[in-house]
Design a protein around this motif. Structure first.
Motif, short mmCIF file in Angstrom:
data_model
loop_
_atom_site.label_atom_id
_atom_site.label_comp_id
_atom_site.label_asym_id
_atom_site.label_seq_id
_atom_site.Cartn_x
_atom_site.Cartn_y
_atom_site.Cartn_z
N LEU A 292 0.81 -1.22 0.00
CA LEU A 292 0.00 0.00 0.00
C LEU A 292 0.84 1.27 0.00
N TYR A 293 2.05 1.19 0.59
CA TYR A 293 2.86 2.40 0.74
C TYR A 293 4.31 2.10 0.37
N ASP A 294 4.87 2.94 -0.50
CA ASP A 294 6.27 2.81 -0.95
C ASP A 294 7.13 3.74 -0.09
N HIS A 295 7.91 3.17 0.84
CA HIS A 295 8.69 3.99 1.76
C HIS A 295 9.87 4.68 1.06
N ARG A 296 10.40 4.07 0.02
CA ARG A 296 11.50 4.73 -0.71
C ARG A 296 11.00 5.99 -1.42
N ALA A 297 9.85 5.85 -2.09
CA ALA A 297 9.29 7.00 -2.81
C ALA A 297 8.49 7.91 -1.88
N ARG A 298 8.21 7.38 -0.67
CA ARG A 298 7.42 8.13 0.31
C ARG A 298 6.06 8.55 -0.26
N GLU A 299 5.40 7.57 -0.86
CA GLU A 299 4.07 7.83 -1.40
C GLU A 299 3.28 6.52 -1.45
N TRP A 300 1.97 6.66 -1.56
CA TRP A 300 1.11 5.50 -1.66
C TRP A 300 1.27 4.83 -3.01
N THR A 301 1.18 3.51 -3.03
CA THR A 301 1.18 2.79 -4.29
C THR A 301 -0.20 2.94 -4.94
#
Length: 259
Positions: free
Chosen positions: A11-20
């Motif tokens: 649900l959440y991409d920590h590298r991009a710091r945004e929701w998938t």
């Protein structure tokens, strides 16, 4: 454990710091929820509705895994008819100590009673069902009787008395354990229409929002609960009322120790 939707990498991409993309779609569904279901499922709060009917309910106590289900010496099926609203069929069993367990459930919309009957017969193979307790719709009862080859029993429908009986079973009895449990994987098939609409899709999900209406002073009026999302609650009440012999001649089976 304190968890949030951001902890789920799908649900959440920590590298991009945004929701998938999946996360954005999922949150969009949760954002449509209201009341206690939004607070629980969207905001992560362990909340219950103001004026909750079953304040005694505790998931850590009343929900059990399938391998914790004891041997059942008696079994019943309970039906709350519906088409636009969910049709609910609950399988209840009783152990040697008189405790009740919801161990199987159909909770589904947009299917005919005869279609449900075929599934019920298949799921009940090898089981001895003592009675089919039903809501009072004469046509639906007749259809069920024809396709299941059974005689149905009309449910005892007094709301306040039935609620008191369920509350009694949810409280700890003399041995420290309640007398009503739900098996976690009881649901036979999830109704995606209900899930997409943010509505309960099994009996256990109804409990948190099953509440009494508020009076003019804002306090709950503890007479009759709000008539909404209560199809499993009605069926559960019918089951307990039948097993505890409410409305029947002679003493009921409500345990005074649990009161």
């Amino acid at each position: 454990l304190d968890t949030r939707h951001q902890d789920n990498p799908t649900l959440y991409d920590h590298r991009a710091r945004e929701w998938t993309e999946k996360g954005r779609e999922y949150l969009a569904k949760l954002d449509k929820l209201t009341g206690v279901r939004r607070r629980r499922l969207r905001d992560g709060e362990w909340a219950a509705a103001e004026g909750a009917v079953y304040e005694e309910f505790d998931r850590a106590v009343h929900l059990i895994d399938r391998d914790q289900l004891p041997e059942l010496r008696r079994r019943w099926r309970v039906h709350d008819f519906g088409f636009t609203n969910p049709y609910v069929c609950q399988w209840w069993g009783e152990d040697s100590d008189g405790r009740l367990y919801l161990y199987r459930e159909i909770y589904f919309t947009r299917r005919l009673v005869e279609d449900h009957a075929r599934a019920i017969a298949r799921l009940s193979e090898g089981e001895r069902i003592e009675a089919d307790i039903c809501d009072h719709d004469a046509e639906d009862r007749a259809t069920l009787e024809r396709h299941l080859d059974v005689r149905t029993t009309p449910a005892y429908k007094a709301i306040s008395t039935g609620i008191e009986a369920v509350q009694s079973r949810l409280r700890a009895a003399g041995d420290g354990r309640p007398r009503l449990f739900f098996v976690r994987d009881a649901l036979h098939e999830r109704d995606d229409r209900l899930a997409e609409a943010g509505l309960p899709w099994c009996t256990e999900q109804e409990i948190d929002s099953y509440a009494y209406p508020a009076g003019q002073d804002g306090k709950p009026m503890k007479e009759v609960p709000v008539d909404k999302d209560n199809h499993g609650m009605d069926a559960m009440r019918y089951a307990v009322a039948h097993v505890d012999r409410l409305g029947s001649p002679g003493p009921s089976r409500i345990d005074p120790i649990g009161l």
